[in-house]
Motif scaffolding. Sequence first.
Motif, PDB file in Angstrom:
ATOM      1  N   PRO A   1       2.047  20.000  45.172  1.00 18.75           N
ATOM      2  CA  PRO A   1       3.481  20.107  44.871  1.00 18.75           C
ATOM      3  C   PRO A   1       3.806  19.909  43.394  1.00 18.75           C
ATOM      4  CG  PRO A   1       3.003  18.090  46.111  1.00 18.75           C
ATOM      5  CD  PRO A   1       1.768  18.942  46.166  1.00 18.75           C
ATOM      6  N   ARG A   2       2.964  19.142  42.689  1.00 21.79           N
ATOM      7  CA  ARG A   2       3.207  18.948  41.256  1.00 21.79           C
ATOM      8  C   ARG A   2       2.930  20.231  40.476  1.00 21.79           C
ATOM      9  NH1 ARG A   2      -0.846  14.509  39.891  1.00 21.79           N
ATOM     10  NH2 ARG A   2      -2.035  15.921  41.205  1.00 21.79           N
ATOM     11  N   VAL A   3       1.907  20.958  40.876  1.00 20.51           N
ATOM     12  CA  VAL A   3       1.600  22.231  40.225  1.00 20.51           C
ATOM     13  C   VAL A   3       2.744  23.216  40.465  1.00 20.51           C
ATOM     14  CG1 VAL A   3       0.047  24.227  40.228  1.00 20.51           C
ATOM     15  CG2 VAL A   3      -0.906  21.906  40.333  1.00 20.51           C
ATOM     16  N   LYS A   4       3.223  23.249  41.700  1.00 19.27           N
ATOM     17  CA  LYS A   4       4.350  24.139  42.023  1.00 19.27           C
ATOM     18  C   LYS A   4       5.587  23.774  41.205  1.00 19.27           C
ATOM     19  CE  LYS A   4       2.974  25.330  46.760  1.00 19.27           C
ATOM     20  NZ  LYS A   4       3.394  25.301  48.182  1.00 19.27           N
ATOM     21  N   LYS A   5       5.835  22.479  41.068  1.00 16.11           N
ATOM     22  CA  LYS A   5       6.997  22.026  40.284  1.00 16.11           C
ATOM     23  C   LYS A   5       6.832  22.397  38.816  1.00 16.11           C
ATOM     24  CE  LYS A   5      10.060  20.124  41.439  1.00 16.11           C
ATOM     25  NZ  LYS A   5      11.432  20.630  41.768  1.00 16.11           N
ATOM     26  N   LEU A   6       5.622  22.249  38.281  1.00  9.13           N
ATOM     27  CA  LEU A   6       5.380  22.608  36.891  1.00  9.13           C
ATOM     28  C   LEU A   6       5.637  24.098  36.664  1.00  9.13           C
ATOM     29  CD1 LEU A   6       4.398  22.010  34.035  1.00  9.13           C
ATOM     30  CD2 LEU A   6       2.054  22.363  34.850  1.00  9.13           C
ATOM     31  N   VAL A   7       5.160  24.935  37.556  1.00 10.94           N
ATOM     32  CA  VAL A   7       5.389  26.381  37.442  1.00 10.94           C
ATOM     33  C   VAL A   7       6.879  26.681  37.462  1.00 10.94           C
ATOM     34  CG1 VAL A   7       5.131  28.587  38.640  1.00 10.94           C
ATOM     35  CG2 VAL A   7       3.153  27.078  38.366  1.00 10.94           C
ATOM     36  N   GLU A   8       7.585  26.033  38.356  1.00  7.63           N
ATOM     37  CA  GLU A   8       9.036  26.226  38.448  1.00  7.63           C
ATOM     38  C   GLU A   8       9.729  25.884  37.130  1.00  7.63           C
ATOM     39  OE1 GLU A   8      12.694  23.998  40.762  1.00  7.63           O
ATOM     40  OE2 GLU A   8      10.812  24.280  41.866  1.00  7.63           O
ATOM     41  N   LEU A   9       9.311  24.795  36.501  1.00  9.60           N
ATOM     42  CA  LEU A   9       9.921  24.384  35.234  1.00  9.60           C
ATOM     43  C   LEU A   9       9.537  25.337  34.102  1.00  9.60           C
ATOM     44  CD1 LEU A   9       9.453  20.500  35.420  1.00  9.60           C
ATOM     45  CD2 LEU A   9      11.516  21.826  35.909  1.00  9.60           C
ATOM     46  N   LEU A  10       8.266  25.733  34.048  1.00  5.51           N
ATOM     47  CA  LEU A  10       7.815  26.609  32.972  1.00  5.51           C
ATOM     48  C   LEU A  10       8.448  27.994  33.043  1.00  5.51           C
ATOM     49  CD1 LEU A  10       4.021  25.689  32.765  1.00  5.51           C
ATOM     50  CD2 LEU A  10       5.694  25.462  30.927  1.00  5.51           C
ATOM     51  N   ARG A  11       8.866  28.398  34.227  1.00  4.65           N
ATOM     52  CA  ARG A  11       9.483  29.711  34.389  1.00  4.65           C
ATOM     53  C   ARG A  11      11.007  29.623  34.490  1.00  4.65           C
ATOM     54  NH1 ARG A  11       6.254  33.939  36.219  1.00  4.65           N
ATOM     55  NH2 ARG A  11       7.790  34.582  37.781  1.00  4.65           N
ATOM     56  N   SER A  12      11.550  28.466  34.090  1.00  3.25           N
ATOM     57  CA  SER A  12      12.990  28.241  34.167  1.00  3.25           C
ATOM     58  C   SER A  12      13.727  28.905  33.016  1.00  3.25           C
ATOM     59  CB  SER A  12      13.284  26.738  34.164  1.00  3.25           C
ATOM     60  OG  SER A  12      12.948  26.169  32.907  1.00  3.25           O
ATOM     61  N   ALA A  13      15.042  29.010  33.167  1.00  3.45           N
ATOM     62  CA  ALA A  13      15.887  29.579  32.109  1.00  3.45           C
ATOM     63  C   ALA A  13      15.826  28.730  30.843  1.00  3.45           C
ATOM     64  CB  ALA A  13      17.327  29.692  32.609  1.00  3.45           C
ATOM     65  N   GLU A  14      15.687  27.409  31.006  1.00  5.64           N
ATOM     66  CA  GLU A  14      15.633  26.519  29.849  1.00  5.64           C
ATOM     67  C   GLU A  14      14.392  26.790  29.000  1.00  5.64           C
ATOM     68  OE1 GLU A  14      17.664  24.039  33.125  1.00  5.64           O
ATOM     69  OE2 GLU A  14      16.148  25.616  32.961  1.00  5.64           O
ATOM     70  N   VAL A  15      13.249  26.967  29.654  1.00  2.00           N
ATOM     71  CA  VAL A  15      12.011  27.212  28.916  1.00  2.00           C
ATOM     72  C   VAL A  15      12.022  28.615  28.306  1.00  2.00           C
ATOM     73  CG1 VAL A  15       9.508  27.501  29.154  1.00  2.00           C
ATOM     74  CG2 VAL A  15      10.649  25.538  30.196  1.00  2.00           C
ATOM     75  N   LYS A  16      12.553  29.569  29.028  1.00  2.00           N
ATOM     76  CA  LYS A  16      12.670  30.923  28.481  1.00  2.00           C
ATOM     77  C   LYS A  16      13.481  30.902  27.183  1.00  2.00           C
ATOM     78  CE  LYS A  16      14.256  35.590  29.580  1.00  2.00           C
ATOM     79  NZ  LYS A  16      14.872  36.475  30.592  1.00  2.00           N
ATOM     80  N   LYS A  17      14.597  30.183  27.186  1.00  2.00           N
ATOM     81  CA  LYS A  17      15.437  30.082  25.994  1.00  2.00           C
ATOM     82  C   LYS A  17      14.688  29.372  24.866  1.00  2.00           C
ATOM     83  CE  LYS A  17      19.963  28.381  24.438  1.00  2.00           C
ATOM     84  NZ  LYS A  17      21.201  27.666  24.851  1.00  2.00           N
ATOM     85  N   PHE A  18      13.959  28.303  25.200  1.00  2.00           N
ATOM     86  CA  PHE A  18      13.182  27.571  24.205  1.00  2.00           C
ATOM     87  C   PHE A  18      12.156  28.488  23.538  1.00  2.00           C
ATOM     88  CE2 PHE A  18       9.189  25.291  23.286  1.00  2.00           C
ATOM     89  CZ  PHE A  18       9.632  24.388  22.337  1.00  2.00           C
ATOM     90  N   ILE A  19      11.433  29.269  24.327  1.00  2.00           N
ATOM     91  CA  ILE A  19      10.413  30.179  23.789  1.00  2.00           C
ATOM     92  C   ILE A  19      11.049  31.223  22.882  1.00  2.00           C
ATOM     93  CG2 ILE A  19       8.777  31.995  24.421  1.00  2.00           C
ATOM     94  CD1 ILE A  19       8.089  30.345  26.922  1.00  2.00           C
ATOM     95  N   GLU A  20      12.139  31.809  23.338  1.00  2.00           N
ATOM     96  CA  GLU A  20      12.792  32.864  22.558  1.00  2.00           C
ATOM     97  C   GLU A  20      13.319  32.335  21.226  1.00  2.00           C
ATOM     98  OE1 GLU A  20      14.308  35.735  26.233  1.00  2.00           O
ATOM     99  OE2 GLU A  20      15.656  34.188  25.417  1.00  2.00           O
ATOM    100  N   GLN A  21      13.891  31.124  21.234  1.00  5.94           N
ATOM    101  CA  GLN A  21      14.463  30.568  20.020  1.00  5.94           C
ATOM    102  C   GLN A  21      13.385  30.059  19.053  1.00  5.94           C
ATOM    103  OE1 GLN A  21      17.316  27.618  21.321  1.00  5.94           O
ATOM    104  NE2 GLN A  21      18.938  29.144  21.564  1.00  5.94           N
ATOM    105  N   LYS A  22      12.365  29.422  19.594  1.00  2.00           N
ATOM    106  CA  LYS A  22      11.339  28.820  18.730  1.00  2.00           C
ATOM    107  C   LYS A  22      10.400  29.849  18.120  1.00  2.00           C
ATOM    108  CE  LYS A  22       7.784  25.235  18.472  1.00  2.00           C
ATOM    109  NZ  LYS A  22       8.350  24.642  17.244  1.00  2.00           N
TER     110      LYS A  22
END
Length: 276
Positions: free
Chosen positions: A246-267
């Motif tokens: 479940p921790r791996v699944k949660k990590l994937v969910e966070l890494l593919r979130s809108a917040e991380v997408k925005k972080f990648i695009e901006q940085k």
Amino acid sequence: MLRKITIALASVGLLAGLTACGSSDSGVSAKADDPAAALKVAVNPVPHGEILKYVKDELAAKAGLKLEIVEFSDYVQPNTALQEGQVQANYFQHVPFMEEFEKDKGVKLTFVAPVHIEPLGVYSKKVTDLRSVRGGGTVAVPNDPANLGRSLKLLADNGLLTLKPGAPQSATERDIATNPKGLKFKPLKPAQLPRSVADVDLAVINGNYALETDLSPAKDSLALEKAEGNPYANGIVTLPQNATDPRVKKLVELLRSAEVKKFIEQKYAGSVIPAA
């Protein structure tokens, strides 16, 4: 007396059996799906470590996920650490690289989900246009099979050579059909490629190593892979038995979130591209 010895030996055997069972259940596989334990993830420092640190600092606690980031500077140790149970997942590789590693080492890994694309780029300190490359020039390329084939495809897409019909993703020089400029290829470890730019006519460099040496793939490259239909998205990899953790699944969910997408695009401003 003989009966007592027999009973004692049987007891020792029973305890040994219980201990053996206990050790197999208390190893990495038992901890792998413990939601209260920290999930150890092996990464390359840039951009994977930076992205994961953002998740750890900004998103993980709220999601109830404990993260431990373990950094390696090459493309071998993150998979070795995963095999040996030092970490429960890694985040640095794409599917073709993972498949080559599996074939070479005789192991089985599981690619859980893609996160981002680091476009492979062509760099030079000698020319400002690929058409200006001299005949017989030297091109530094990654020496691992997956990224070597990827490099040759990038050069082919930009008119410097052609590949034979049906050339595999792990293409080599033997798969080159035409090489009009008579280019010579110099395979190097991916981490060495940025340091080779001044010594060769062209260098094809993996995105993470370009970023680590202050090269901007979006601005400094003479040619850059396209994101559309790109099979080289980096993502989360784990052992098959940990894929349902479940921790791996949660990590994937966070890494593919809108917040991380925005972080990648901006940085990274186009030098790293969200995969979804």
